[in-house]
Design a protein around this motif. Structure first.
Motif, mmCIF file in Angstrom:
data_model
loop_
_atom_site.group_PDB
_atom_site.id
_atom_site.type_symbol
_atom_site.label_atom_id
_atom_site.label_comp_id
_atom_site.label_asym_id
_atom_site.label_seq_id
_atom_site.Cartn_x
_atom_site.Cartn_y
_atom_site.Cartn_z
ATOM 1 N N LYS A 1 0.605 -0.985 -0.016
ATOM 2 C CA LYS A 1 -0.017 -0.234 -0.025
ATOM 3 C C LYS A 1 0.836 1.359 -0.069
ATOM 4 N N ARG B 1 2.612 1.765 -3.336
ATOM 5 C CA ARG B 1 1.685 1.943 -4.338
ATOM 6 C C ARG B 1 1.223 3.477 -4.158
ATOM 7 N N GLU B 2 0.957 3.950 -3.018
ATOM 8 C CA GLU B 2 0.114 5.298 -2.656
ATOM 9 C C GLU B 2 1.067 6.417 -2.691
#
Ligand SMILES: NC(=O)c1ccc[n+]([C@@H]2O[C@H](COP(=O)([O-])OP(=O)(O)OC[C@H]3O[C@@H](n4cnc5c(N)ncnc54)[C@H](O)[C@@H]3O)[C@@H](O)[C@H]2O)c1
Length: 357
Positions: free
Chosen positions: A306, A309-310
């Motif tokens: 996460k 990705r973010e």
């Protein structure tokens, strides 16, 4: 941007402060009680700078915290202050309950009141980042998938139970009052300037002193390791760019059995400190297995997809390179850890002459 960092004189906190201070337009207020785990010397390089301020205070002291918020008017809080040593939590859980649970609730209450009085623009931009630990999830079997942001809490030690409680408090403040938090879970850290009682410093210091290297149980417990400067960068990314109300896992993708880590430290020392103490043929000969810690978690591992990705964060150092730097730092900075071990640092902090009774 002005950030209030709690626990900024600790292991990870000092790395966060050093990273923040080096950034343009950022100032830091470091709030630290200065427990046994703190060392202001880690911050010598920034102590005199105009964008750094230090406040010695307990996060559980509401009057002190209200005063600090009023005087410094921060834009965000990074909450790292904690009792953090698992073995100490087994011997004396009360301090963990006091700082990690009661202290966090007092800090949250003061920060929330301060936030409520801010003008709309500043209130919208405000963030409260709570630093947790992967230990709140309990442990994993060898073949289980790594912890994710969705994993259910199942803490095993007084330390991890107190950290789980503080997580729940921060989430409750968000859900109940809309108090803006992104928070995160993390894993074991590598670097210079960890308190000498923790695994990596203990092994390095004992090895170069020719003392036994005590490994719990059979050494098969697995931890994931991350170099602390990578971790500081991740935290700053989360507080500055993370989505409000979200949790981000931070890890190093470097799972390692404790025994293999200790062997890797020995191998690194063979290269960096070939002059061994008298009577030591190989550093690894000093390894001894000792009775396991009660309730010792078998394996921690976190899934960092996460945050990658973010926020586009990923560790830069590998376990090998981080360990190499860590070993090198301890060899180059003997005075730092020797002062802690012989108590000189505490005496100096109290303003007493070195050697005074
Ligand atoms: N080091 C790790 O590997 C690790 C792993 C998982 C989670 N964490 C979490 O990261 C955070 C920082 O860890 P660390 O290793 O830097 O800890 P640390 O023990 O090195 O430092 C903690 C700092 O907090 C300060 N402090 C303690 N109680 C306080 C209080 N009541 N008021 C104000 N200051 C207080 C101490 O003086 C110290 O400077 C903690 O929340 C810890 O639970 C650390």
């Amino acid at each position: 941007m002005k950030l209030l960092v709690t626990g900024g004189a600790g292991f990870i906190g000092s790395a966060v402060v050093l990273d923040l201070i080096a950034r343009a337009g950022v100032s830091v207020v470091n709030v630290d009680k200065l427990t046994y785990a703190a060392n202001l010397r880690s911050l010598d390089a920034v102590a005199h700078l105009p964008n750094y301020a230090f406040e010695q205070a307990d996060i559980g002291d509401a009057a002190a915290m209200v005063d600090i918020f009023e005087r410094h008017t921060p834009d965000a809080v990074m909450h790292l202050a904690a009792e953090s040593h698992v073995d100490r939590s087994i011997d004396g859980p009360a301090a963990f309950v006091q700082t990690n649970i009661v202290g966090t609730s007092v800090l949250l209450d003061c920060a929330h009141r301060y936030w409520s009085g801010l003008d709309e623009e500043k209130r919208q931009g405000f963030r409260f980042l709570h630093i947790s630990t992967d230990e709140v999830f309990g442990d994993l079997d060898a073949d289980e998938p790594a912890f994710t942001e969705e994993t259910r809490y199942a803490p095993s030690s007084p330390d991890s139970a107190s950290k789980a409680s503080s997580d729940h408090l921060v989430r409750a403040w968000y859900r109940t009052y809309g108090f803006p938090r992104p928070d995160h879970q993390l894993l074991e850290q590598l670097r210079a300037t960890a308190f000498p009682g923790k695994l990596v410093p203990l092994m390095i210091i004992n090895a170069i002193s020719g003392k036994p290297l005590p490994v719990y149980g059979d050494g098969s417990n697995i931890r994931d390791w991350l170099y602390v400067e990578d971790h500081a960068r991740a935290l700053i990314n989360v507080v500055m760019r993370g989505r409000v109300g979200e949790t981000y896992m931070i890890g190093g993708k470097s799972e390692c059995r404790n025994i293999d880590l200790v062997r890797a430290i020995c191998a690194e020392l063979e290269v960096q400190a070939p002059q061994k103490p008298t009577g030591v043929a190989n550093y690894a000969d000093l390894i001894t297995f000792v009775t396991d810690r009660p309730g010792h978690d078998r394996r921690y591992a976190v899934d960092i997809a996460k945050i990658e990705r973010e926020l586009g964060w990923a560790p830069r150092d590998s376990l090998q390179s981080g360990l190499g730097k860590t070993v090198g730092w301890f060899l180059d900075n003997r005075q730092w850890w020797e002062d802690i071990l012989n108590g000189t640092y505490k005496l100096e902090r109290l303003g007493l002459a070195v050697g005074a009774k």
